[in-house]
Scaffold this active site. Structure first.
Site, short mmCIF file in Angstrom:
data_model
loop_
_atom_site.label_atom_id
_atom_site.label_comp_id
_atom_site.label_asym_id
_atom_site.label_seq_id
_atom_site.Cartn_x
_atom_site.Cartn_y
_atom_site.Cartn_z
N SER A 84 0.89 -1.18 0.05
CA SER A 84 0.22 0.43 0.02
C SER A 84 0.97 1.42 -0.01
O SER A 84 2.33 1.25 0.46
CB SER A 84 -0.97 0.06 0.97
OG SER A 84 -1.32 1.41 1.68
N TYR A 106 -0.34 -0.06 10.10
CA TYR A 106 -0.15 -0.30 9.18
C TYR A 106 0.82 -0.19 8.11
O TYR A 106 1.29 -1.50 7.89
CB TYR A 106 -1.18 -0.11 8.59
CG TYR A 106 -2.22 -0.46 7.19
CD1 TYR A 106 -2.51 -1.39 7.32
CD2 TYR A 106 -2.44 -0.59 5.59
CE1 TYR A 106 -3.04 -2.40 6.37
CE2 TYR A 106 -2.53 -0.45 4.76
CZ TYR A 106 -3.05 -1.93 4.78
OH TYR A 106 -3.86 -2.39 3.61
N LYS A 161 3.28 -3.46 6.35
CA LYS A 161 3.45 -3.74 5.01
C LYS A 161 4.67 -3.95 4.47
O LYS A 161 5.07 -4.01 3.72
CB LYS A 161 2.56 -2.48 4.38
CG LYS A 161 0.89 -2.46 4.60
CD LYS A 161 0.65 -3.60 3.86
CE LYS A 161 -0.81 -4.24 3.57
NZ LYS A 161 -1.57 -5.24 2.78
#
Lengths: 328, 328
Positions: A127, A151, A155
């Protein structure tokens, strides 16, 4: 060939499965498609065998069970979403980083148990959350990953793991950094980015939408259909072209909220636009101010990844793929 | 204040401990210095209490034992070196990444058990191994981390963990990316970079040194003394200045092997230089060709980190700090 989709019950997972059922996956001959998720995936109509597996990649033992399926092609879409990973630190790290690592370890074990015969293609959906500000006007392919969310860190770490396990030959991996996917069908969720879909989806369904940020906010978008195209293109890519840099910024559409609203006006008229209500939200504004606005994704373009043509096209894709079907 | 050094028996750990014993650590009042490593650290003469702990951070349980020491200041130097991490995949990942993560988790547990009272400064020694080619002429502060070794991936992952655990307030961390440290005292080791020290150290000790690469090879260096200076400067830095980007490229000296040999000639004469024998090694040449050559470390310079003045100075530091003392 056997295909495994981790996160197969999610929006992207379901659309990917349907796309493979409808149009295949390049020149690959498909024997079976397995959808894995923490809930039962909706069944997909296809010419080949499909099945759904329920389990949690954060659990010890799940990884080896999945690896022993010996899928030739794996799409790893499973994740705790950004908002939840931020509020539930343990859960995010357990699933997004530790779960991914356990799975790669399990794939390595099967690779070794088969004396190197088993070496699956793995497409990991990363992402643009791997980036953190301040940003240049356009983020280039050599810009640092300095995430400002758990997050994003999870990732980024999984990208590094995918790269090293691939470099060592245990898997044949690639990480694709998706722009924010709009227009998401269905109900609004608690993600801070949810309004980007909401201000298009709700008016098209005759409902009011709240806009928590200023119309000058610029962000980076892809339609679900084009995101699925990235995944299937990555599945068929010659990974030797990546020359060891296995995480790639995907192309997208950079536009402001004002431009998004203008695109909605062009397609659905003033009545639709009137359903968007300004309701400033300081928290959302603060979060969004730290997000990437624009990219210069030269590597991806050179490898044949192609963005949507315009934000109007992104809206049309929602209307074609989801509006009639779901009625929301 | 209690100081803990992980990797306290290594070359850098020992020099750091000696430096703290001799000159303190900025304005910090020191009560105790604890050196942890897999082997017993050599004892250090000091005005404050010092002790040595033996254990392996890769072992389950070691992390919480270390965290419960509640050290106010932690230097994390412990690592499986790059060569071994490359040949022993499991060992490198277990110590360098999983061990570091376990330790951060343990610090978080103590943070929470003390209702947030305990929040140590953690200085993590990362490395320019987090980078992979191709490179610009000078690597800037916003250049991507795309490691091409397991060691580099493990350092990059630990940086991301240190950043997120710091962002969440569990620790107060900073990662410093050290250039290759030369001149290392003692015997040659199996690291591919070992010759950079060897071609200076061996001739200064009247011994022959092998040069496995061409003299046009350019690389990025720091003396042990200056590296220790980086660590102690990082320990006292106002980390709010880092604005969320907690991994920093350290300054260094960029020079070619030819320039290093010229510096040796200036200091020790032609007799010393004659002890360097060319013995090309394809493997070492291939590895070294993927290493960074030069940096533009503006952030570090702005924060007061200062490089050695020249490669000649790096040689003089070896002569002053190590040659007389060890005689090798």
């Amino acid at each position: 060939m056997k295909i495994l989709v981790l996160g197969g019950a999610g929006m992207v997972g379901q659309k990917l499965a349907q796309s493979i059922a409808n149009g295949g996956l390049g020149d690959i001959s498909i024997d079976e498609l397995i959808l894995h998720d923490i809930v039962e995936a909706r069944s997909i109509k296809s010419d080949f065998k499909t099945r759904s597996l329920v389990g949690d990649i954060a659990n010890n033992g799940e990884a080896i069970k999945l690896a022993e399926l010996k899928a030739d092609m794996i799409f790893h879409l499973a994740a705790i979403v950004s908002g939840e990973a931020e509020t539930n630190f343990e859960k995010g790290w357990n699933t997004n980083a530790r779960g991914s690592w356990q799975f790669l370890e399990a794939l390595k074990q099967v690779h070794e148990a088969t004396e190197g015969q088993y070496r699956p293609r793995l497409v990991f959906t990363s992402s643009i959350a791997v980036f953190g500000g301040p940003y240049p006007d356009k983020i280039g392919d050599e810009f640092l990953s300095a995430p400002q969310s758990s997050y994003g860190a999870q990732k980024a770490i999984t990208e590094l793991l995918v790269s090293d396990y691939s470099r060592k030959g245990f898997i044949d991996g690639i990480s694709i950094r998706l722009p924010t996917v709009v227009v998401r069908p269905g109900k609004a969720n608690l993600a801070a980015s949810s309004f980007f879909s909401g201000i298009i989806r709700e008016p098209l369904n005759g409902k009011e939408a709240l806009l928590p940020v200023g119309t000058d906010v610029r962000h980076w978008h892809v339609s679900p259909r084009t995101a699925i195209g990235f995944l299937t293109h990555a599945a068929n890519l010659d990974t030797s072209l990546l020359q060891g840099r296995l995480a790639i910024n995907m192309p997208g559409i950079s536009c402001t909220v004002a431009e998004q609203i203008e695109a909605l006006r062009n397609i659905a008229g003033e009545d639709a636009v009137r359903l968007i209500k300004r309701e400033p939200d300081d928290l959302v504004m603060r979060l969004v101010s730290g997000w990437p606005r624009d990219f210069d994704p030269q590597r991806a373009l050179a490898m044949g990844f192609a963005a949507d043509k315009s934000f109007e096209d992104i809206i049309r894709i929602y209307i074609e793929d989801d509006l009639d079907r779901s009625g929301q």
